[in-house]
Design a protein around this motif. Structure first.
Motif, short mmCIF file in Angstrom:
data_model
loop_
_atom_site.label_atom_id
_atom_site.label_comp_id
_atom_site.label_asym_id
_atom_site.label_seq_id
_atom_site.Cartn_x
_atom_site.Cartn_y
_atom_site.Cartn_z
N GLY A 66 34.64 22.33 56.42
CA GLY A 66 33.21 22.57 56.33
C GLY A 66 32.84 23.93 55.77
O GLY A 66 31.67 24.16 55.43
N GLU A 67 33.81 24.85 55.64
CA GLU A 67 33.49 26.17 55.08
C GLU A 67 33.41 26.09 53.56
O GLU A 67 34.15 25.33 52.91
CB GLU A 67 34.56 27.20 55.49
CG GLU A 67 34.54 27.56 56.96
CD GLU A 67 35.55 28.63 57.30
OE1 GLU A 67 35.31 29.38 58.27
OE2 GLU A 67 36.59 28.72 56.61
N ASP A 68 32.53 26.89 52.99
CA ASP A 68 32.42 26.98 51.54
C ASP A 68 33.49 27.94 51.03
O ASP A 68 33.48 29.13 51.37
CB ASP A 68 31.04 27.47 51.13
CG ASP A 68 30.80 27.35 49.63
OD1 ASP A 68 30.71 26.22 49.14
OD2 ASP A 68 30.73 28.40 48.96
N VAL A 69 34.42 27.44 50.26
CA VAL A 69 35.55 28.23 49.77
C VAL A 69 35.09 29.07 48.59
O VAL A 69 34.51 28.54 47.63
CB VAL A 69 36.72 27.33 49.37
CG1 VAL A 69 37.91 28.17 48.92
CG2 VAL A 69 37.12 26.42 50.53
N ASN A 70 35.34 30.34 48.64
CA ASN A 70 34.97 31.22 47.52
C ASN A 70 36.09 32.18 47.20
O ASN A 70 37.04 32.35 47.98
CB ASN A 70 33.67 31.97 47.84
CG ASN A 70 33.78 32.76 49.12
OD1 ASN A 70 34.49 33.76 49.20
ND2 ASN A 70 33.08 32.30 50.16
N GLY A 71 35.99 32.81 46.05
CA GLY A 71 37.04 33.73 45.62
C GLY A 71 36.57 34.58 44.45
O GLY A 71 35.37 34.65 44.15
N ARG A 72 37.54 35.19 43.77
CA ARG A 72 37.22 36.05 42.64
C ARG A 72 38.37 36.06 41.64
O ARG A 72 39.52 35.82 42.00
CB ARG A 72 36.95 37.50 43.08
CG ARG A 72 35.62 37.69 43.77
CD ARG A 72 35.29 39.14 44.04
NE ARG A 72 33.92 39.25 44.53
CZ ARG A 72 32.85 39.33 43.75
NH1 ARG A 72 33.01 39.37 42.44
NH2 ARG A 72 31.65 39.41 44.27
N ALA A 73 38.01 36.36 40.41
CA ALA A 73 39.00 36.63 39.37
C ALA A 73 38.77 38.05 38.87
O ALA A 73 37.67 38.38 38.40
CB ALA A 73 38.87 35.64 38.21
N ASN A 74 39.76 38.90 39.02
CA ASN A 74 39.66 40.28 38.55
C ASN A 74 40.48 40.41 37.27
O ASN A 74 41.70 40.23 37.28
CB ASN A 74 40.16 41.25 39.62
CG ASN A 74 39.21 41.32 40.81
OD1 ASN A 74 38.00 41.41 40.63
ND2 ASN A 74 39.75 41.26 42.01
N ILE A 75 39.80 40.72 36.18
CA ILE A 75 40.40 40.74 34.85
C ILE A 75 40.28 42.15 34.29
O ILE A 75 39.24 42.79 34.45
CB ILE A 75 39.68 39.74 33.91
CG1 ILE A 75 39.66 38.35 34.56
CG2 ILE A 75 40.36 39.68 32.55
CD1 ILE A 75 38.71 37.39 33.87
N ILE A 76 41.33 42.62 33.62
CA ILE A 76 41.31 43.97 33.08
C ILE A 76 41.77 43.98 31.63
O ILE A 76 42.68 43.24 31.25
CB ILE A 76 42.19 44.92 33.93
CG1 ILE A 76 41.98 46.37 33.49
CG2 ILE A 76 43.65 44.53 33.87
CD1 ILE A 76 42.50 47.38 34.46
N ASN A 77 41.10 44.77 30.84
CA ASN A 77 41.43 44.94 29.42
C ASN A 77 42.00 46.33 29.21
O ASN A 77 41.28 47.32 29.29
CB ASN A 77 40.18 44.75 28.57
CG ASN A 77 40.44 45.00 27.09
OD1 ASN A 77 41.56 44.84 26.61
ND2 ASN A 77 39.40 45.42 26.37
N VAL A 78 43.31 46.43 28.98
CA VAL A 78 43.93 47.74 28.75
C VAL A 78 44.27 47.92 27.28
O VAL A 78 45.04 48.81 26.90
CB VAL A 78 45.20 47.92 29.61
CG1 VAL A 78 44.86 47.97 31.07
CG2 VAL A 78 46.21 46.82 29.34
N ALA A 79 43.69 47.08 26.41
CA ALA A 79 43.87 47.23 24.97
C ALA A 79 42.98 48.35 24.44
O ALA A 79 42.18 48.94 25.18
CB ALA A 79 43.56 45.92 24.26
#
Length: 567
Positions: free
Chosen positions: A253-266
Motif C-alpha cells: 500500500g505504500e507509494d514507492v519512490n526514488g531518485r536518479a542522480n546523474i553527473i556530467n564530468v565531461a
C-alpha cells in the motif's frame, strides 16, 4: 553581393558535418623489467578492446608516461601496475587525482616501485641499495588510496591466483554513496571486469575518475561485448551516481519512490534521456522516458515515482541514453512485502530447562560477528559512524551470498549492529527487514546491537529516546529471527586513571578519567555485598589459600547436586 552571400550560405549549410573525433587512449608499453609474457599478452588484448571501443590509441613507454600525461578525458591503459618506475607510479596517482581514467590488469598494484641506477638498471629499493650502496634519491613510495586498486587491502587473490577488487557500493538506491559507484561485468562474485566511478563530491582528489580492472585481460563474448560497450560509454563521461528506491523494502500500500542522480564530468554540456522499466513476475513494464540536460560538472537529481506495487520482488532497469548510445546503466532491486506474514512463532528461540529451544527441539547456537564482504578494506575515516544497513550501503545480492556461505559453514547465528551516527534508522530498518527475511530462509538467527543509551553508553545510563522507533522501524517486536538484543556494544572504560570515552557524572562532563569514574559505584557495591572494603579484602585473602579453595569447590558441587541441577 547578396547573391554571392546567398551562395556562400548555401555552401556552408550543405557542408557535411564532420564526425566527432575519436576519443583518445594511451596504451602503456615499452621495454623494461616489467615486460614479461603476461604483459605482452595483455598489450594485445587491451589494444583490441580499445580499438573495438572506438578509441584512437597512442603507445607510450612507462618511462615516458610522466612527461606526456594527457588531460583527464584520456583513458590510460597499462598491462600491469605491479612494478613500474617510481615516477610512473606518481604519474598514475596524479592522473587519477585529476579525475582521469585508467584501465589495468596484472598483479598487486603499486607493489614494487623501480629506481634507475647510475648504470642504467631498473631495480627495486633493496636491489638498488645492494647495487649502489645507498638508498634511491627518491622517498619511499607509499601506495595511494584508489578504490578497487590500492592499497593492497582493496583487492584479494581468488582461487585462480587472479587479483579481484573487493566489491563496493553499486549505487542501487536513491542515496548517493560518497565512496563512488561500483559496476561489474559478468558474475557479481567472480567478475570478468569491474568499473569504479569515484563520483564528484566537492573538490576531493580523484573526483570524476573511472577505474577499469580486469582480473584476466582476455574476455570472450558476451562479456567482451559488454566491456566494449562500457568503454564506448565511458568516453561520454556521463554517469549515474546512483539510481533506485529510497529504501530497499516497502510495505503493501505504500507509494514507492526514488531518485536518479546523474553527473556530467565531461568538458561540455550534454542532452540525455533517462529510460527505465519495472520488471516483476509479469515481465517488464516501461515507464515514461525523462529528458535530462546537464551543464559541465552538473549533478542532476531526478525524482522517480514507482507507484504502488503489488507484493513481490522487482528489478528496475535504468538506462542513460545519448541519442541511441547507452551512456550508463543500473539494475536496482525493490521488494514489497509484509514481514509479519512470514513469521514462524514456533521458531523463536526460548529457554527450556536451561537450554535454547526452537520448534520443540534443542538448539545449539554457533555465532559469528557479521559485516558484509563489501565493507572490508574501506578506510576507517570514510566508514566510521556509518552503517552497512544504510540504503547507499546495503546490497541484497552480496548479503545473500554472505548468508549462504555462513549457513554452509554451519553457523546459525549472526551478531550485527543496527543504527549508527547518521540517524537514518528508519531507512536502515527497512534494510534490516530484508536482512532478517534472508536469515529466515537460511535458518539463521540474529543478535542485534542497539543504541539503547546516548552519550557514553557505559557510564551515563541515559536512555535513547528513539529506541522504540528503532524497534518499530524494522518490525522487530515479534520477529522470530531476533535471538537477543545487545544494549552496550564493546563498552570501553580505559585504564585506572586515563582513557575511556568520557561521560556525564552527577551532571558534570568528565573526560579521560578511566575507571576512576566508576569508583564510587564500585565502592557502594562492595559495601553492600561485603560490608566494607576491608571485609572484602579479608575474604579474598582467605579464599587465596589452596585448602579453602578446594573446600569451597566441594561445597559448590554439593550445592548443585542437592538442588538436582545438571553440572
Amino acid at each position: 553581393m547578396k547573391f554571392i552571400l546567398a551562395l556562400l550560405l548555401i555552401a556552408v549549410c550543405l557542408r557535411p558535418v564532420s564526425a566527432q573525433p575519436a576519443p583518445r587512449a594511451i596504451l602503456v608499453d615499452g621495454d623494461g623489467p616489467w615486460r614479461d609474457g603476461r604483459w605482452a599478452f595483455t598489450v594485445t588484448e587491451f589494444s583490441g578492446l580499445l580499438r573495438d571501443a572506438g578509441y584512437s590509441v597512442t603507445t607510450v613507454s612507462p618511462v615516458d608516461l610522466p612527461s606526456v600525461l594527457p588531460a583527464r578525458g584520456t583513458l590510460v591503459a597499462v598491462p600491469s601496475l605491479e612494478s613500474l618506475p617510481f615516477e610512473t607510479f606518481h604519474a598514475v596517482v596524479a592522473h587519477v587525482d585529476a579525475g582521469g581514467s585508467w584501465m589495468a590488469s596484472g598483479g598487486e598494484p603499486f607493489r614494487d616501485a623501480l629506481y634507475l641506477t647510475p648504470a642504467g638498471k631498473w631495480l627495486d629499493s633493496p636491489a638498488y641499495i645492494q647495487e649502489v650502496g645507498s638508498p634511491p634519491p627518491q622517498e619511499p613510495f607509499v601506495p595511494p588510496a584508489i578504490e578497487t586498486l590500492s592499497p593492497s587491502r582493496k583487492q584479494y587473490t581468488n582461487s585462480l591466483g587472479l587479483r579481484v577488487p573487493i566489491a563496493r557500493g553499486r549505487g542501487l538506491s536513491a542515496t548517493p554513496n560518497p565512496d563512488g559507484r561500483y559496476r561489474v561485468i559478468g558474475d557479481l562474485l567472480a567478475p570478468a571486469a569491474t568499473l569504479h566511478f569515484s563520483g564528484a563530491f566537492g573538490f576531493n582528489p580523484g573526483s570524476g575518475s573511472l577505474i577499469v580492472w580486469l582480473p584476466w585481460p582476455q574476455l570472450f563474448d558476451p562479456l567482451r561485448t559488454q566491456l566494449v560497450t562500457a568503454l564506448q560509454a565511458a568516453r561520454n563521461r556521463l554517469y549515474f551516481m546512483n539510481t533506485g528506491p529510497e529504501q530497499m523494502v516497502w510495505l503493501p500500500g505504500e507509494d514507492v519512490n526514488g531518485r536518479a542522480n546523474i553527473i556530467n564530468v565531461a568538458d561540455s554540456p550534454v542532452q540525455a534521456v533517462l529510460q527505465w522499466s519495472i520488471s516483476g513476475a509479469s515481465g517488464p513494464v516501461p515507464q515514461p522516458a525523462i529528458p535530462v540536460s546537464l551543464a559541465v560538472g552538473e549533478m542532476r537529481s531526478v525524482p522517480l515515482d514507482f507507484g504502488r506495487l503489488p507484493n513481490g520482488d522487482y528489478t528496475v532497469t535504468f538506462r542513460l541514453m545519448i541519442g541511441n548510445q547507452e551512456a550508463d546503466r543500473i539494475d536496482s532491486p525493490v521488494r514489497v512485502f509484509d514481514p509479519t506474514l512470514t513469521r514462524q512463532p514456533d521458531r523463536k528461540i526460548r529457554v527450556v530447562d536451561g537450554s535454547f529451544s526452537a520448534g520443540g527441539r534443542h538448539v545449539f547456537l554457533s555465532g559469528v560477528n557479521y559485516w558484509p564482504r563489501y565493507i572490508a578494506g574501506i578506510e576507517q575515516v570514510d566508514f566510521n559512524g556509518r552503517s552497512w544497513l544504510a540504503p547507499e550501503q546495503y546490497d541484497p545480492d552480496l548479503v545473500e551470498a554472505d548468508l549462504s556461505q555462513i549457513a554452509a559453514l554451519h553457523f546459525n547465528l549472526v551478531n550485527i549492529q543496527y543504527g549508527d551516527l547518521q540517524g537514518d534508522w528508519i531507512h536502515q530498518g527497512r534494510s534490516l527487514m530484508d536482512f532478517l527475511e534472508r536469515c529466515r530462509h537460511h535458518g539463521i538467527w540474529a543478535r542485534i546491537a542497539l543504541h539503547a543509551a546516548i552519550g557514553n553508553e557505559a557510564l551515563t545510563g541515559t536512555l535513547n529516546p528513539a529506541l522504540g522507533s528503532y524497534l518499530t522501524a524494522a518490525g522487530l517486536p515479534g520477529n522470530d529471527r531476533v535471538f537477543a538484543y545487545e544494549l552496550l556494544w564493546e563498552p570501553f572504560i580505559g585504564s585506572h586513571d586515563q582513557g575511556g570515552q568520557g561521560g556525564s557524572v552527577n551532571g558534570l562532563f568528565t573526560y579521560n578519567l578511566g575507571r576512576l569514574i566508576l569508583d564510587p559505584d564500585w565502592r557502594a557495591w562492595v559495601d553492600d555485598r561485603y560490608g566494607s572494603l576491608a571485609n572484602a579484602g579479608k575474604i579474598r585473602k582467605r579464599l587465596s589459600k589452596p585448602s579453602v579453595r578446594a573446600r569451597e569447590l566441594v561445597l559448590h558441587c554439593k550445592g548443585w547436586t542437592n538442588n538436582k541441577r545438571r553440572w
